[in-house]
Structure formats: C-alpha cells, structure tokens
Design a protein around this motif. Structure first.
Motif, PDB file in Angstrom:
ATOM      1  N   ARG A  38      32.989  31.113  37.642  1.00 13.26           N
ATOM      2  CA  ARG A  38      33.967  32.044  38.215  1.00 13.26           C
ATOM      3  C   ARG A  38      33.809  33.454  37.643  1.00 13.26           C
ATOM      4  NH1 ARG A  38      38.505  30.258  41.175  1.00 13.26           N
ATOM      5  NH2 ARG A  38      38.452  28.022  41.509  1.00 13.26           N
ATOM      6  N   ARG A  39      33.533  33.561  36.367  1.00 13.56           N
ATOM      7  CA  ARG A  39      33.358  34.881  35.759  1.00 13.56           C
ATOM      8  C   ARG A  39      32.099  35.576  36.277  1.00 13.56           C
ATOM      9  NH1 ARG A  39      35.257  33.469  29.562  1.00 13.56           N
ATOM     10  NH2 ARG A  39      37.481  33.679  29.977  1.00 13.56           N
ATOM     11  N   ILE A  40      31.034  34.817  36.463  1.00 14.83           N
ATOM     12  CA  ILE A  40      29.815  35.414  37.010  1.00 14.83           C
ATOM     13  C   ILE A  40      30.036  35.826  38.465  1.00 14.83           C
ATOM     14  CG2 ILE A  40      27.411  34.939  37.674  1.00 14.83           C
ATOM     15  CD1 ILE A  40      27.154  33.398  35.026  1.00 14.83           C
ATOM     16  N   GLN A  41      30.792  35.034  39.211  1.00 15.05           N
ATOM     17  CA  GLN A  41      31.123  35.420  40.581  1.00 15.05           C
ATOM     18  C   GLN A  41      31.964  36.697  40.605  1.00 15.05           C
ATOM     19  OE1 GLN A  41      32.945  31.774  41.878  1.00 15.05           O
ATOM     20  NE2 GLN A  41      31.035  30.966  42.713  1.00 15.05           N
ATOM     21  N   ALA A  42      32.883  36.844  39.652  1.00 18.13           N
ATOM     22  CA  ALA A  42      33.683  38.069  39.550  1.00 18.13           C
ATOM     23  C   ALA A  42      32.770  39.266  39.276  1.00 18.13           C
ATOM     24  CB  ALA A  42      34.732  37.933  38.452  1.00 18.13           C
ATOM     25  N   LEU A  43      31.796  39.075  38.401  1.00 18.62           N
ATOM     26  CA  LEU A  43      30.846  40.136  38.106  1.00 18.62           C
ATOM     27  C   LEU A  43      30.037  40.486  39.356  1.00 18.62           C
ATOM     28  CD1 LEU A  43      29.541  42.014  36.017  1.00 18.62           C
ATOM     29  CD2 LEU A  43      27.996  40.135  35.450  1.00 18.62           C
ATOM     30  N   ALA A  44      29.659  39.482  40.118  1.00 16.68           N
ATOM     31  CA  ALA A  44      28.902  39.721  41.352  1.00 16.68           C
ATOM     32  C   ALA A  44      29.736  40.531  42.341  1.00 16.68           C
ATOM     33  CB  ALA A  44      28.469  38.393  41.976  1.00 16.68           C
ATOM     34  N   ARG A  45      31.034  40.231  42.425  1.00 20.89           N
ATOM     35  CA  ARG A  45      31.897  41.004  43.319  1.00 20.89           C
ATOM     36  C   ARG A  45      31.990  42.462  42.864  1.00 20.89           C
ATOM     37  NH1 ARG A  45      34.525  36.029  43.296  1.00 20.89           N
ATOM     38  NH2 ARG A  45      35.933  36.636  41.631  1.00 20.89           N
ATOM     39  N   SER A  46      32.073  42.682  41.561  1.00 20.33           N
ATOM     40  CA  SER A  46      32.126  44.069  41.079  1.00 20.33           C
ATOM     41  C   SER A  46      30.807  44.778  41.372  1.00 20.33           C
ATOM     42  CB  SER A  46      32.465  44.132  39.585  1.00 20.33           C
ATOM     43  OG  SER A  46      31.386  43.715  38.783  1.00 20.33           O
ATOM     44  N   GLN A  47      29.696  44.063  41.301  1.00 17.72           N
ATOM     45  CA  GLN A  47      28.400  44.656  41.636  1.00 17.72           C
ATOM     46  C   GLN A  47      28.353  45.034  43.115  1.00 17.72           C
ATOM     47  OE1 GLN A  47      25.669  45.419  39.423  1.00 17.72           O
ATOM     48  NE2 GLN A  47      27.498  45.207  38.178  1.00 17.72           N
ATOM     49  N   SER A  48      28.978  44.210  43.964  1.00 17.46           N
ATOM     50  CA  SER A  48      29.041  44.539  45.399  1.00 17.46           C
ATOM     51  C   SER A  48      29.810  45.827  45.619  1.00 17.46           C
ATOM     52  CB  SER A  48      29.710  43.406  46.181  1.00 17.46           C
ATOM     53  OG  SER A  48      28.915  42.259  46.162  1.00 17.46           O
ATOM     54  N   ALA A  49      30.936  45.972  44.912  1.00 16.18           N
ATOM     55  CA  ALA A  49      31.727  47.195  45.033  1.00 16.18           C
ATOM     56  C   ALA A  49      30.932  48.397  44.547  1.00 16.18           C
ATOM     57  CB  ALA A  49      33.042  47.061  44.253  1.00 16.18           C
ATOM     58  N   LEU A  50      30.182  48.216  43.468  1.00 15.74           N
ATOM     59  CA  LEU A  50      29.360  49.314  42.952  1.00 15.74           C
ATOM     60  C   LEU A  50      28.218  49.656  43.907  1.00 15.74           C
ATOM     61  CD1 LEU A  50      29.200  48.326  39.192  1.00 15.74           C
ATOM     62  CD2 LEU A  50      30.306  50.355  40.163  1.00 15.74           C
ATOM     63  N   LEU A  51      27.636  48.639  44.517  1.00 10.94           N
ATOM     64  CA  LEU A  51      26.549  48.859  45.457  1.00 10.94           C
ATOM     65  C   LEU A  51      27.043  49.678  46.651  1.00 10.94           C
ATOM     66  CD1 LEU A  51      23.636  48.327  46.331  1.00 10.94           C
ATOM     67  CD2 LEU A  51      24.435  46.208  47.375  1.00 10.94           C
ATOM     68  N   ASN A  52      28.250  49.348  47.130  1.00  8.19           N
ATOM     69  CA  ASN A  52      28.829  50.084  48.250  1.00  8.19           C
ATOM     70  C   ASN A  52      29.049  51.550  47.890  1.00  8.19           C
ATOM     71  OD1 ASN A  52      28.865  47.750  49.763  1.00  8.19           O
ATOM     72  ND2 ASN A  52      31.002  47.293  49.334  1.00  8.19           N
TER      73      ASN A  52
END
Length: 105
Positions: A38-52
C-alpha cells in the motif's frame, strides 16, 4: 541524464525507507507485505501527480484526490491551489496515505 539519475536515486532512497519502516516491528509477514504494498502504491500515485506536473511539483488537491481514491469516494478537498515541490509532494502523499489508512481502521 544526470537529472534523471538524481531523481531515480532519490526515489530509490524513498523506497528503501518505506521498506525498512514497513518491515520493522511486530507485524506478521502478511501484514508487513500489505503495508509495504500500500505504501509503494501511494508513492506511485504521488509520482503520477508529479508526472502530470512535469516533475515541477504536484498540487495538494491532486495528491489528496489520488490518495483517497482507493479509500472512499466521499472525500472532498477544498482550498487554495498550492503546488508542492517534488520532494515535499512525495512525503505529503505518504502522510496522507497513512492518515487515510488510520482513519479506515
């Protein structure tokens, strides 16, 4: 290339920290695996926001939306349009994730 290497190194350091914190303590292997995932998935979501945002930063509202997406559709965030720099955005996303996890318990 050096900027990409720097970002990758920072991201791997964050992942190592997440793994270390997730696997410490008295959790069973199954619990630790769930927390780590779950924590790695949260990090992945933050990376998506940063990518955008072109890795210039991520809006707080977007981080909150992405984090709570997996928990509830009844969450609404409102406030000024604040852009967090990449390092702060990652940390903020993990904090919001932990708060959401604790709230569901």
């Amino acid at each position: 290339m050096s900027e990409l290497a720097h970002r990758s190194k920072n991201l791997l350091a964050v992942i190592a920290s997440i793994a270390s914190r997730s696997l410490s303590g008295t959790r069973s292997l199954a619990e630790a695996r769930e927390v780590l995932t779950r924590r790695i998935q949260a990090l992945a979501r933050s990376q998506s926001a940063l990518l955008n945002g072109g890795f210039e930063g991520a809006p707080i509202a977007e981080i909150i939306r992405l984090e709570f997406e997996g928990f509830s559709d009844q969450i609404k965030s409102d406030g000024p349009d604040v852009l967090l720099n990449p390092g702060v955005a990652q940390t903020f996303a993990l904090v919001v994730h932990e708060l959401a996890t604790n709230a569901t318990k």
